[in-house]
Write a protein that holds these residues in place. Sequence first.
Motif, PDB file in Angstrom:
ATOM      1  N   ASN A 151      20.334 -38.594   9.798  1.00 16.47           N
ATOM      2  CA  ASN A 151      21.143 -38.904   8.541  1.00 16.47           C
ATOM      3  C   ASN A 151      22.351 -37.607   8.648  1.00 16.47           C
ATOM      4  O   ASN A 151      23.591 -37.585   8.162  1.00 16.47           O
ATOM      5  N   ASP A 152      22.018 -36.479   9.592  1.00 12.75           N
ATOM      6  CA  ASP A 152      22.994 -35.439   9.718  1.00 12.75           C
ATOM      7  C   ASP A 152      23.892 -35.749  10.986  1.00 12.75           C
ATOM      8  O   ASP A 152      24.911 -35.024  11.233  1.00 12.75           O
ATOM      9  N   PHE A 153      23.651 -36.938  11.652  1.00 10.23           N
ATOM     10  CA  PHE A 153      24.616 -37.315  12.872  1.00 10.23           C
ATOM     11  C   PHE A 153      25.869 -37.637  12.306  1.00 10.23           C
ATOM     12  O   PHE A 153      25.996 -38.128  11.340  1.00 10.23           O
ATOM     13  N   ASP A 154      26.852 -37.545  13.279  1.00  4.57           N
ATOM     14  CA  ASP A 154      27.997 -37.879  12.844  1.00  4.57           C
ATOM     15  C   ASP A 154      28.223 -39.614  13.460  1.00  4.57           C
ATOM     16  O   ASP A 154      27.423 -40.261  13.922  1.00  4.57           O
ATOM     17  N   GLU A 155      29.307 -40.009  13.257  1.00  7.59           N
ATOM     18  CA  GLU A 155      29.637 -41.693  13.185  1.00  7.59           C
ATOM     19  C   GLU A 155      29.150 -42.030  14.657  1.00  7.59           C
ATOM     20  O   GLU A 155      28.636 -43.143  14.688  1.00  7.59           O
ATOM     21  N   LEU A 156      29.731 -41.421  15.631  1.00  7.13           N
ATOM     22  CA  LEU A 156      29.611 -41.784  17.160  1.00  7.13           C
ATOM     23  C   LEU A 156      28.048 -41.571  17.379  1.00  7.13           C
ATOM     24  O   LEU A 156      27.244 -42.476  18.042  1.00  7.13           O
ATOM     25  N   GLN A 157      27.366 -40.493  17.157  1.00 11.48           N
ATOM     26  CA  GLN A 157      26.051 -40.391  17.195  1.00 11.48           C
ATOM     27  C   GLN A 157      24.971 -41.375  16.775  1.00 11.48           C
ATOM     28  O   GLN A 157      24.295 -41.624  17.330  1.00 11.48           O
ATOM     29  N   ARG A 158      25.582 -41.688  15.409  1.00 12.43           N
ATOM     30  CA  ARG A 158      24.892 -42.629  14.956  1.00 12.43           C
ATOM     31  C   ARG A 158      24.768 -44.211  15.380  1.00 12.43           C
ATOM     32  O   ARG A 158      23.833 -44.714  15.647  1.00 12.43           O
ATOM     33  N   LYS A 159      25.889 -44.365  15.872  1.00 14.47           N
ATOM     34  CA  LYS A 159      26.313 -45.592  16.536  1.00 14.47           C
ATOM     35  C   LYS A 159      25.406 -45.781  17.971  1.00 14.47           C
ATOM     36  O   LYS A 159      25.000 -46.671  18.128  1.00 14.47           O
ATOM     37  N   ILE A 160      25.510 -44.561  18.597  1.00 16.53           N
ATOM     38  CA  ILE A 160      24.652 -44.500  19.815  1.00 16.53           C
ATOM     39  C   ILE A 160      23.072 -44.652  19.698  1.00 16.53           C
ATOM     40  O   ILE A 160      22.462 -45.408  20.268  1.00 16.53           O
TER      41      ILE A 160
ATOM     42  N   ALA B 120      -9.509 -34.571   9.978  1.00 15.32           N
ATOM     43  CA  ALA B 120      -8.644 -34.501  11.393  1.00 15.32           C
ATOM     44  C   ALA B 120      -7.754 -35.647  11.182  1.00 15.32           C
ATOM     45  O   ALA B 120      -6.526 -35.497  11.494  1.00 15.32           O
ATOM     46  N   VAL B 121      -8.141 -36.595  11.214  1.00 16.74           N
ATOM     47  CA  VAL B 121      -7.497 -37.980  11.134  1.00 16.74           C
ATOM     48  C   VAL B 121      -6.328 -37.785   9.992  1.00 16.74           C
ATOM     49  O   VAL B 121      -5.159 -38.178   9.961  1.00 16.74           O
ATOM     50  N   SER B 122      -6.766 -37.399   8.566  1.00 17.88           N
ATOM     51  CA  SER B 122      -5.769 -37.532   7.605  1.00 17.88           C
ATOM     52  C   SER B 122      -4.753 -36.383   7.822  1.00 17.88           C
ATOM     53  O   SER B 122      -3.699 -36.271   7.591  1.00 17.88           O
ATOM     54  N   VAL B 123      -5.191 -35.144   8.501  1.00 17.96           N
ATOM     55  CA  VAL B 123      -4.205 -34.140   8.605  1.00 17.96           C
ATOM     56  C   VAL B 123      -3.124 -34.506   9.747  1.00 17.96           C
ATOM     57  O   VAL B 123      -1.962 -34.422   9.629  1.00 17.96           O
ATOM     58  N   ASN B 124      -3.840 -35.471  10.517  1.00 19.11           N
ATOM     59  CA  ASN B 124      -2.845 -36.067  11.896  1.00 19.11           C
ATOM     60  C   ASN B 124      -1.473 -36.912  11.026  1.00 19.11           C
ATOM     61  O   ASN B 124      -0.467 -36.882  11.401  1.00 19.11           O
ATOM     62  N   PHE B 125      -2.353 -37.616  10.278  1.00 20.39           N
ATOM     63  CA  PHE B 125      -1.406 -38.893   9.386  1.00 20.39           C
ATOM     64  C   PHE B 125      -0.282 -37.951   8.515  1.00 20.39           C
ATOM     65  O   PHE B 125       0.817 -38.419   8.641  1.00 20.39           O
ATOM     66  N   VAL B 126      -0.761 -37.143   7.863  1.00 17.28           N
ATOM     67  CA  VAL B 126       0.186 -36.202   7.231  1.00 17.28           C
ATOM     68  C   VAL B 126       1.384 -35.611   7.831  1.00 17.28           C
ATOM     69  O   VAL B 126       2.482 -35.802   7.672  1.00 17.28           O
ATOM     70  N   HIS B 127       0.844 -35.134   9.253  1.00 14.13           N
ATOM     71  CA  HIS B 127       1.848 -34.426   9.996  1.00 14.13           C
ATOM     72  C   HIS B 127       2.861 -35.487  10.480  1.00 14.13           C
ATOM     73  O   HIS B 127       3.971 -35.293  10.814  1.00 14.13           O
ATOM     74  N   GLY B 128       2.229 -36.695  10.754  1.00  8.43           N
ATOM     75  CA  GLY B 128       3.155 -37.752  11.423  1.00  8.43           C
ATOM     76  C   GLY B 128       4.087 -38.152  10.389  1.00  8.43           C
ATOM     77  O   GLY B 128       5.162 -38.202  10.724  1.00  8.43           O
ATOM     78  N   ILE B 129       3.938 -38.174   9.094  1.00 11.55           N
ATOM     79  CA  ILE B 129       4.661 -38.664   7.846  1.00 11.55           C
ATOM     80  C   ILE B 129       5.780 -37.499   7.981  1.00 11.55           C
ATOM     81  O   ILE B 129       7.088 -37.794   7.754  1.00 11.55           O
ATOM     82  N   LEU B 130       5.400 -36.164   7.936  1.00  7.33           N
ATOM     83  CA  LEU B 130       6.542 -35.204   7.966  1.00  7.33           C
ATOM     84  C   LEU B 130       7.536 -35.052   9.125  1.00  7.33           C
ATOM     85  O   LEU B 130       8.760 -34.793   8.950  1.00  7.33           O
ATOM     86  N   MET B 131       6.725 -35.473  10.110  1.00  3.06           N
ATOM     87  CA  MET B 131       7.415 -35.577  11.333  1.00  3.06           C
ATOM     88  C   MET B 131       8.724 -36.768  11.268  1.00  3.06           C
ATOM     89  O   MET B 131       9.872 -36.569  11.649  1.00  3.06           O
ATOM     90  N   ILE B 132       8.231 -37.933  10.728  1.00  5.64           N
ATOM     91  CA  ILE B 132       9.189 -39.020  10.217  1.00  5.64           C
ATOM     92  C   ILE B 132      10.282 -38.691   9.312  1.00  5.64           C
ATOM     93  O   ILE B 132      11.651 -38.853   9.390  1.00  5.64           O
ATOM     94  N   VAL B 133       9.761 -37.796   8.357  1.00  8.56           N
ATOM     95  CA  VAL B 133      10.744 -37.404   7.315  1.00  8.56           C
ATOM     96  C   VAL B 133      11.896 -36.372   7.891  1.00  8.56           C
ATOM     97  O   VAL B 133      13.127 -36.295   7.679  1.00  8.56           O
ATOM     98  N   ALA B 134      11.327 -35.508   8.868  1.00  7.17           N
ATOM     99  CA  ALA B 134      12.274 -34.462   9.684  1.00  7.17           C
ATOM    100  C   ALA B 134      13.265 -35.260  10.513  1.00  7.17           C
ATOM    101  O   ALA B 134      14.114 -34.993  10.719  1.00  7.17           O
ATOM    102  N   ASN B 135      12.747 -36.385  11.108  1.00  6.06           N
ATOM    103  CA  ASN B 135      13.565 -37.174  12.210  1.00  6.06           C
ATOM    104  C   ASN B 135      14.712 -37.706  11.281  1.00  6.06           C
ATOM    105  O   ASN B 135      15.668 -38.003  11.610  1.00  6.06           O
ATOM    106  N   ARG B 136      14.278 -38.258  10.137  1.00  6.01           N
ATOM    107  CA  ARG B 136      15.426 -39.087   9.206  1.00  6.01           C
ATOM    108  C   ARG B 136      16.512 -38.261   8.923  1.00  6.01           C
ATOM    109  O   ARG B 136      17.519 -38.356   8.636  1.00  6.01           O
TER     110      ARG B 136
ATOM    111  N   ARG C 299      22.505 -28.657  11.618  1.00  7.71           N
ATOM    112  CA  ARG C 299      21.858 -29.454  12.697  1.00  7.71           C
ATOM    113  C   ARG C 299      20.889 -28.811  13.590  1.00  7.71           C
ATOM    114  O   ARG C 299      19.786 -29.415  13.598  1.00  7.71           O
ATOM    115  N   LYS C 300      21.242 -27.591  13.639  1.00  7.98           N
ATOM    116  CA  LYS C 300      20.088 -26.806  14.271  1.00  7.98           C
ATOM    117  C   LYS C 300      18.538 -26.596  13.509  1.00  7.98           C
ATOM    118  O   LYS C 300      17.794 -26.840  14.274  1.00  7.98           O
ATOM    119  N   LYS C 301      19.015 -26.460  12.317  1.00 10.29           N
ATOM    120  CA  LYS C 301      17.918 -26.034  11.586  1.00 10.29           C
ATOM    121  C   LYS C 301      16.899 -27.634  11.335  1.00 10.29           C
ATOM    122  O   LYS C 301      15.763 -27.574  11.679  1.00 10.29           O
TER     123      LYS C 301
END
Lengths: 65, 130
Positions: B64-73, B44-60, B5-7
């Motif tokens: 997905n690592d949340f437990d059931e209560l955190q997911r509900k919240i 610069a715009v392309s690099v920013n777009f790629v970083h945005g996608i990687l941020m979304i993947v990291a957020n996902r 989770r920390k990672k």
Amino acid sequence: MKNKLKVLRAQHSYTQEDLADIIGVSRQTINAIEKEKFDPSLPTAFRISKLFKLPIEAIFHFEES
Amino acid sequence: MKKERKKNLYNLAIWTWTWVATLAIATFGPKYIWDDHTVLTALAVSVNFVHGILMIVANRKVFNDFDELQRKIHLESLALTLGLAVVVGLSYSLLEVTNLIANNAEISYLIIFIGLTYLILVTINTRRYA
């Protein structure tokens, strides 16, 4: 849903953090289940039941709200 | 599990900051660094777009690592934030179209509104289950 989780945890001298680590959820989730603010999922209920070697219905009591 | 989770949170923080940094570069670079060079701006715009996608993947991964209560919240907060963003966003746009406000409807205001709404709702929902 009523439950005896707090009593069972105390009987086995587990802290909320210990139980959370064993079950694989956050401490906040254990706290919310104990306070009956949140009903656990079936896998979590089974893990708790297995840990305390008790049937699920001995720990959780469903009450129609 | 906690280590994982920390990672995941660390990765999300890294990608969020690099996305913000590349957004700043793509926004101000053309004017202050490379004097409106088209290729550099596109890069610069392309690099920013790629970083945005990687941020979304990291957020996902974090989600997905949340437990059931955190997911509900977070799900409850996301549902309300999405609804409010659509309703408030369209009302805000309508205010501009009908000339009820003098300024242009800026998307940045909507982004700030979405961010703050999500933050407030996660805090409220977390307290509800505490």
